[in-house]
Every structure is written in C-alpha cells, then in structure tokens.
Design a protein around this motif. Structure first.
Motif, mmCIF file in Angstrom:
data_model
loop_
_atom_site.group_PDB
_atom_site.id
_atom_site.type_symbol
_atom_site.label_atom_id
_atom_site.label_comp_id
_atom_site.label_asym_id
_atom_site.label_seq_id
_atom_site.Cartn_x
_atom_site.Cartn_y
_atom_site.Cartn_z
ATOM 1 N N PRO A 103 1.554 9.920 -5.729
ATOM 2 C CA PRO A 103 0.158 10.309 -5.923
ATOM 3 C C PRO A 103 -0.168 10.426 -7.414
ATOM 4 O O PRO A 103 0.613 10.958 -8.194
ATOM 5 N N ILE A 147 2.210 1.905 -3.416
ATOM 6 C CA ILE A 147 1.189 2.399 -4.341
ATOM 7 C C ILE A 147 0.931 3.877 -4.121
ATOM 8 O O ILE A 147 0.832 4.645 -5.071
ATOM 9 N N VAL A 148 0.847 4.304 -2.863
ATOM 10 C CA VAL A 148 0.486 5.690 -2.594
ATOM 11 C C VAL A 148 1.688 6.616 -2.496
ATOM 12 O O VAL A 148 1.522 7.813 -2.326
ATOM 13 N N GLY A 185 -0.499 7.926 -9.396
ATOM 14 C CA GLY A 185 -0.127 6.682 -10.060
ATOM 15 C C GLY A 185 0.712 6.873 -11.302
ATOM 16 O O GLY A 185 0.818 5.995 -12.124
ATOM 17 N N VAL A 210 -4.911 8.836 2.198
ATOM 18 C CA VAL A 210 -4.051 7.811 2.791
ATOM 19 C C VAL A 210 -2.584 8.219 2.670
ATOM 20 O O VAL A 210 -1.801 8.066 3.618
ATOM 21 N N PHE A 211 -2.209 8.760 1.523
ATOM 22 C CA PHE A 211 -0.834 9.236 1.335
ATOM 23 C C PHE A 211 -0.501 10.316 2.357
ATOM 24 O O PHE A 211 0.573 10.302 2.960
ATOM 25 N N LEU A 243 0.829 -1.201 0.000
ATOM 26 C CA LEU A 243 0.000 0.000 0.000
ATOM 27 C C LEU A 243 0.863 1.251 0.000
ATOM 28 O O LEU A 243 0.590 2.212 -0.715
ATOM 29 N N VAL A 266 -11.780 6.827 -5.438
ATOM 30 C CA VAL A 266 -10.591 6.048 -5.060
ATOM 31 C C VAL A 266 -9.348 6.942 -5.059
ATOM 32 O O VAL A 266 -8.519 6.851 -4.143
ATOM 33 N N ALA A 267 -9.216 7.811 -6.052
ATOM 34 C CA ALA A 267 -8.072 8.723 -6.081
ATOM 35 C C ALA A 267 -8.084 9.647 -4.870
ATOM 36 O O ALA A 267 -7.038 9.898 -4.253
ATOM 37 N N LEU A 323 -6.966 7.654 -1.889
ATOM 38 C CA LEU A 323 -5.519 7.400 -1.944
ATOM 39 C C LEU A 323 -4.711 8.641 -1.579
ATOM 40 O O LEU A 323 -3.675 8.525 -0.908
#
Length: 116
Positions: free
Chosen positions: A12, A8-9, A14, A106-107, A5, A99-100, A103
C-alpha cells in the motif's frame, strides 16, 4: 492481469514515504513580514499535507477505512480547492487521492479473500 494487480497493491502506498507529503507546500516565505509570520504562514500552508498524512496513517493501519477516508478527502479537496475548474489541477490533486483510496480498498478485499 490479476497477478500484476496483486503485485501493485501488495505494498500500500506504492513505496512512497508518507512523510514526503509534509514538505509539499507553496512557498509562503515570499511574503513580507517577520520570521514568526512567515513560520505561521508556512504551517498554515501545510495543513492539507498534515490531513493527507493522517489519512494515509489510517489507511496503513486499516486499509478499508483508510481507503474510504482517502476517497472522501479527494472529494473534499475537489470541492474546497475547486480543482474541478481546471483539468490539470483535478488530475494532480484529486485523482491521485481517489486512486490511492481505491487501491487500499482493493488491497483490503484481496487480503481478506486470501485469508479465507
């Protein structure tokens, strides 16, 4: 799982170029009319893309605020474009924005936790 995770983050967005959103638009050039009418129609159809680019720019500078903006945009787009009526529209338009936004939040939380 937490390491995956975090990887992935860490980036930012992706890795997608934010200006690629500028060219996602229905083709208004198929309408009848002069050059300026077609050009105006093209820019009118790009207004949602411009709004997304502004939200993404905010998210890149301030991940928490930008994440909240993207989540609000997903709700706004769901109501404005009635994406709740068809599951495919909802999955293509509203869910990626939500979702973005999550994320980016979360980042922000992970980055804040690592700095302390």
């Amino acid at each position: 799982m937490c390491l995956l995770l975090r990887q992935i983050v860490q980036q930012p967005g992706g890795g997608a170029h934010p200006f690629s959103l500028l060219f996602v638009s229905p083709a208004p050039a198929a309408r009848d009319g002069g050059f300026y009418e077609k050009l105006a129609g093209f820019f009118i159809h790009l207004v949602p893309s411009f709004i997304l680019v502004i939200g993404l720019a905010i998210a890149w500078k301030r991940p928490f605020a930008g994440g909240c903006v993207l989540i609000l945009l997903s709700l706004l787009f769901t109501l404005q474009f009635n994406t709740y009526r068809l599951v495919s529209y909802f999955l293509i338009i509203s869910v990626p924005l939500f979702v973005a936004g999550v994320l980016f939040i979360v980042f922000h939380v992970l980055a804040k936790k690592e700095s302390t």
